[in-house]
Design a protein around this motif. Structure first.
Motif, PDB file in Angstrom:
ATOM      1  N   VAL A  59      76.077  17.439  79.975  1.00  0.00           N
ATOM      2  CA  VAL A  59      75.279  18.650  80.171  1.00  0.00           C
ATOM      3  C   VAL A  59      75.979  19.481  81.238  1.00  0.00           C
ATOM      4  O   VAL A  59      76.524  18.945  82.202  1.00  0.00           O
ATOM      5  N   ASN A  60      75.984  20.793  81.084  1.00  0.00           N
ATOM      6  CA  ASN A  60      76.819  21.647  81.921  1.00  0.00           C
ATOM      7  C   ASN A  60      76.121  22.084  83.213  1.00  0.00           C
ATOM      8  O   ASN A  60      75.715  23.240  83.363  1.00  0.00           O
ATOM      9  N   PHE A  61      76.020  21.169  84.169  1.00  0.00           N
ATOM     10  CA  PHE A  61      75.611  21.542  85.520  1.00  0.00           C
ATOM     11  C   PHE A  61      76.852  22.137  86.193  1.00  0.00           C
ATOM     12  O   PHE A  61      77.672  21.425  86.765  1.00  0.00           O
ATOM     13  N   SER A  62      76.982  23.445  86.112  1.00  0.00           N
ATOM     14  CA  SER A  62      78.253  24.097  86.405  1.00  0.00           C
ATOM     15  C   SER A  62      78.695  23.969  87.856  1.00  0.00           C
ATOM     16  O   SER A  62      79.894  24.080  88.151  1.00  0.00           O
ATOM     17  N   ASN A  99      77.044  23.251  72.634  1.00  0.00           N
ATOM     18  CA  ASN A  99      75.737  23.825  72.318  1.00  0.00           C
ATOM     19  C   ASN A  99      75.380  24.890  73.356  1.00  0.00           C
ATOM     20  O   ASN A  99      74.952  24.574  74.457  1.00  0.00           O
ATOM     21  N   THR A 100      75.562  26.159  72.998  1.00  0.00           N
ATOM     22  CA  THR A 100      75.299  27.263  73.926  1.00  0.00           C
ATOM     23  C   THR A 100      74.107  28.103  73.471  1.00  0.00           C
ATOM     24  O   THR A 100      73.988  29.272  73.834  1.00  0.00           O
ATOM     25  N   THR A 101      73.234  27.511  72.699  1.00  0.00           N
ATOM     26  CA  THR A 101      72.059  28.213  72.199  1.00  0.00           C
ATOM     27  C   THR A 101      71.000  28.329  73.306  1.00  0.00           C
ATOM     28  O   THR A 101      71.092  27.658  74.338  1.00  0.00           O
ATOM     29  N   PRO A 102      69.955  29.163  73.107  1.00  0.00           N
ATOM     30  CA  PRO A 102      68.848  29.202  74.065  1.00  0.00           C
ATOM     31  C   PRO A 102      68.197  27.832  74.238  1.00  0.00           C
ATOM     32  O   PRO A 102      68.280  26.966  73.352  1.00  0.00           O
ATOM     33  N   ASP A 103      67.521  27.646  75.364  1.00  0.00           N
ATOM     34  CA  ASP A 103      66.969  26.345  75.744  1.00  0.00           C
ATOM     35  C   ASP A 103      66.132  25.690  74.637  1.00  0.00           C
ATOM     36  O   ASP A 103      66.203  24.478  74.432  1.00  0.00           O
ATOM     37  N   CYS A 112      76.359  20.149  76.088  1.00  0.00           N
ATOM     38  CA  CYS A 112      75.172  21.001  75.989  1.00  0.00           C
ATOM     39  C   CYS A 112      74.982  21.813  77.261  1.00  0.00           C
ATOM     40  O   CYS A 112      75.125  21.300  78.366  1.00  0.00           O
ATOM     41  N   GLU A 113      74.632  23.069  77.072  1.00  0.00           N
ATOM     42  CA  GLU A 113      74.294  23.893  78.231  1.00  0.00           C
ATOM     43  C   GLU A 113      73.020  23.352  78.895  1.00  0.00           C
ATOM     44  O   GLU A 113      72.250  22.623  78.295  1.00  0.00           O
ATOM     45  N   LYS A 114      72.870  23.713  80.152  1.00  0.00           N
ATOM     46  CA  LYS A 114      71.668  23.321  80.891  1.00  0.00           C
ATOM     47  C   LYS A 114      70.533  24.311  80.574  1.00  0.00           C
ATOM     48  O   LYS A 114      70.812  25.443  80.159  1.00  0.00           O
ATOM     49  N   PRO A 115      69.264  23.953  80.768  1.00  0.00           N
ATOM     50  CA  PRO A 115      68.803  22.585  80.970  1.00  0.00           C
ATOM     51  C   PRO A 115      68.963  21.793  79.679  1.00  0.00           C
ATOM     52  O   PRO A 115      69.056  22.383  78.597  1.00  0.00           O
TER      53      PRO A 115
END
Length: 355
Positions: A119-122, A69-73, A92-95
């Motif tokens: 969740v992607n805390f890179s 999931n790389t959509t806006p927050d 899912c991308e962060k946050p």
């Protein structure tokens, strides 16, 4: 082979596509975006055959095992829950969400389902950071007393990443109307995870958020009202205290994370821009053990180099294959979101907030 579908084909999606395609155990076989031109350009670049204009269509027609999931927050909650309800593993991308209540709904949707969630805390991709956390948790520096964490970016004062005044990909990050939670929501989510993971849960905090109007009030239809910088004092469950800060006005720094942890038997520090190429080492001292009457009055710091660790993308795929959920999972994402909610509340009311 784990088949991955990417939802949203903006800039961050290219990182996800490259990472999953480079992994011998996964492939990106589907993607979707409401912008058809962007979707086709993305799929052509990464050789993706199955293209959809909605997540519902992707989930219904494709045979993917997992969703990235790389959509806006603002869309993280809706899309992630749809994927979960279709029994898809979810990255899912962060946050994780726009607020703790939404993040908790995402966690609740997972109950009773054997689905891998991350969740992607890179900056967890730093092998030095992984080892530093282990040393703190194993008591190598004794009881943690104090910590300082800073995230310094400079894209509002330099053209290192391009001219922010001319690019929508930066302008939206300055506008609450366009879904931005400001510096706190964008990079605060990273620095709070970065600061608290080695030490433990944050008990209470006092934060101050500020928007600097000297950069302008509005560009095109973007009202520049999101917070640009924040300062936070925190106290942890174990009694340690510290500061957590971030800004986009840090001239001289591109994308710098810094963490210093002081214990009663030693100290640790780590700093880097890139978590993989630079984050493979950290500094350690146990100078307190030196004899007080020693003639050697030099403070000694030891550089500890660390072999590469798995990236979040690799941990996600490994989690699916072994049915063993690695961190950072949705539960951790929700915990950090609760901290961020506390920061907004604290700044608005000018008080300490229990987390």
């Amino acid at each position: 082979m784990i088949k991955v579908g990417i939802v949203g084909t903006g800039g961050i999606a290219e990182w996800h596509a490259s990472a999953f395609k480079d992994n011998k155990d996964s492939d990106v076989v589907a993607a979707c975006d409401v912008n058809n031109d962007r979707l086709n350009e993305f799929c052509d670049k990464f050789n993706i055959d199955h293209r959809y204009n909605s997540v519902d269509e992707l989930l219904e027609k494709s045979d993917v095992d997992a969703i990235s999931n790389t959509t806006p927050d603002a869309f993280h909650k809706e899309i992630s829950i749809k994927a979960i309800e279709k029994n898809k593993h979810i990255f899912c991308e962060k946050p994780l969400a726009e607020n703790h209540a939404d993040a908790q709904l995402m966690c609740d949707a997972l109950k009773g389902r054997n689905l891998i969630n991350m969740v992607n805390f890179s900056y967890r991709n730093s092998s030095g950071y992984q080892e530093l956390c282990k040393m703190v948790q194993e008591g190598k520096i004794g009881n943690v007393i104090h910590m300082d964490a800073n995230y310094n970016q400079s894209w509002l004062t330099s053209n290192y990443w391009g001219n922010w005044k001319e690019q929508d990909k930066w302008l939206w990050r300055l506008s609450t109307k366009h879904g931005s939670k400001g510096t706190l929501g964008d990079i605060g989510v990273h620095i709070f995870d970065f600061a608290s993971r080695p030490i433990g849960k944050i008990k209470k905090l006092n934060s101050y958020l500020k928007t600097f109007h000297s950069k302008g009030e509005k560009i095109k239809d973007y009202v520049l009202d999101a917070n640009d910088t924040f300062l936070s004092m925190v106290e942890f469950d174990n009694g340690a205290i510290g500061t957590v800060n971030a800004t986009r006005f840090a001239t001289g720094y591109s994308n710098r994370l810094e963490l210093r942890i002081f214990g009663d038997k030693g100290d640790l520090k780590i700093e880097f821009d890139d978590p993989i190429s630079e984050g493979n080492k950290f500094m350690y001292t146990k100078d307190i053990e030196r004899e007080f009457n020693s003639k050697d009055d030099k403070i000694k710091w030891e550089e500890i180099k660390c072999p590469p660790s798995l990236t979040n993308f690799e941990r996600f795929i490994e989690s699916i294959m072994n049915n063993n959920n690695h961190e950072p999972d949705f539960k951790r994402g929700a915990e950090i979101q609760k901290v961020l909610d506390g920061c907004y509340e604290s700044s608005e009311n000018g008080c300490w907030v229990e987390v």
